[in-house]
Scaffold this motif. Sequence first.
Motif, PDB file in Angstrom:
ATOM      1  N   LYS A  34      -7.399 -30.799  40.142  1.00  0.00           N
ATOM      2  CA  LYS A  34      -8.614 -31.740  40.543  1.00  0.00           C
ATOM      3  C   LYS A  34      -8.046 -33.203  40.209  1.00  0.00           C
ATOM      4  O   LYS A  34      -8.647 -34.005  40.821  1.00  0.00           O
ATOM      5  CB  LYS A  34      -9.913 -31.224  39.823  1.00  0.00           C
ATOM      6  CG  LYS A  34     -11.004 -31.699  40.148  1.00  0.00           C
ATOM      7  CD  LYS A  34     -12.255 -31.509  39.521  1.00  0.00           C
ATOM      8  CE  LYS A  34     -12.770 -30.261  40.098  1.00  0.00           C
ATOM      9  NZ  LYS A  34     -14.109 -29.865  39.655  1.00  0.00           N
ATOM     10  N   GLN A  37      -5.756 -34.578  42.417  1.00  0.00           N
ATOM     11  CA  GLN A  37      -6.489 -34.694  43.580  1.00  0.00           C
ATOM     12  C   GLN A  37      -7.219 -36.157  43.911  1.00  0.00           C
ATOM     13  O   GLN A  37      -7.077 -36.947  44.652  1.00  0.00           O
ATOM     14  CB  GLN A  37      -7.275 -33.578  44.052  1.00  0.00           C
ATOM     15  CG  GLN A  37      -7.804 -33.629  45.666  1.00  0.00           C
ATOM     16  CD  GLN A  37      -8.828 -32.492  45.705  1.00  0.00           C
ATOM     17  OE1 GLN A  37      -9.275 -31.716  45.094  1.00  0.00           O
ATOM     18  NE2 GLN A  37      -9.028 -32.336  47.095  1.00  0.00           N
ATOM     19  N   HIS A  38      -8.128 -36.301  42.736  1.00  0.00           N
ATOM     20  CA  HIS A  38      -8.737 -37.448  42.866  1.00  0.00           C
ATOM     21  C   HIS A  38      -8.157 -38.763  42.160  1.00  0.00           C
ATOM     22  O   HIS A  38      -8.589 -39.680  42.605  1.00  0.00           O
ATOM     23  CB  HIS A  38      -9.966 -37.052  41.875  1.00  0.00           C
ATOM     24  CG  HIS A  38     -11.052 -36.159  42.348  1.00  0.00           C
ATOM     25  ND1 HIS A  38     -12.066 -36.564  43.463  1.00  0.00           N
ATOM     26  CD2 HIS A  38     -11.102 -34.833  42.234  1.00  0.00           C
ATOM     27  CE1 HIS A  38     -12.714 -35.382  43.725  1.00  0.00           C
ATOM     28  NE2 HIS A  38     -12.042 -34.391  43.194  1.00  0.00           N
TER      29      HIS A  38
END
Length: 57
Positions: A34, A37-38
Amino acid sequence: MKETKRPPGRPPAPPETALTERHTLRMTGALKAKIKQHGDDWARAVLTKAKPPKGDE
């Protein structure tokens, strides 16, 4: 003719990152994905906005 020597050592860090420190944090693969991804800036913003736990002042 004299050649100018390069300055020794690593070049200085940009001002916005000069005061950052490296820390290790254990997390699951899903959390790591996560953040990847961010992006790092997103993770920093989330941690900056987080309120401290009640009782800690």
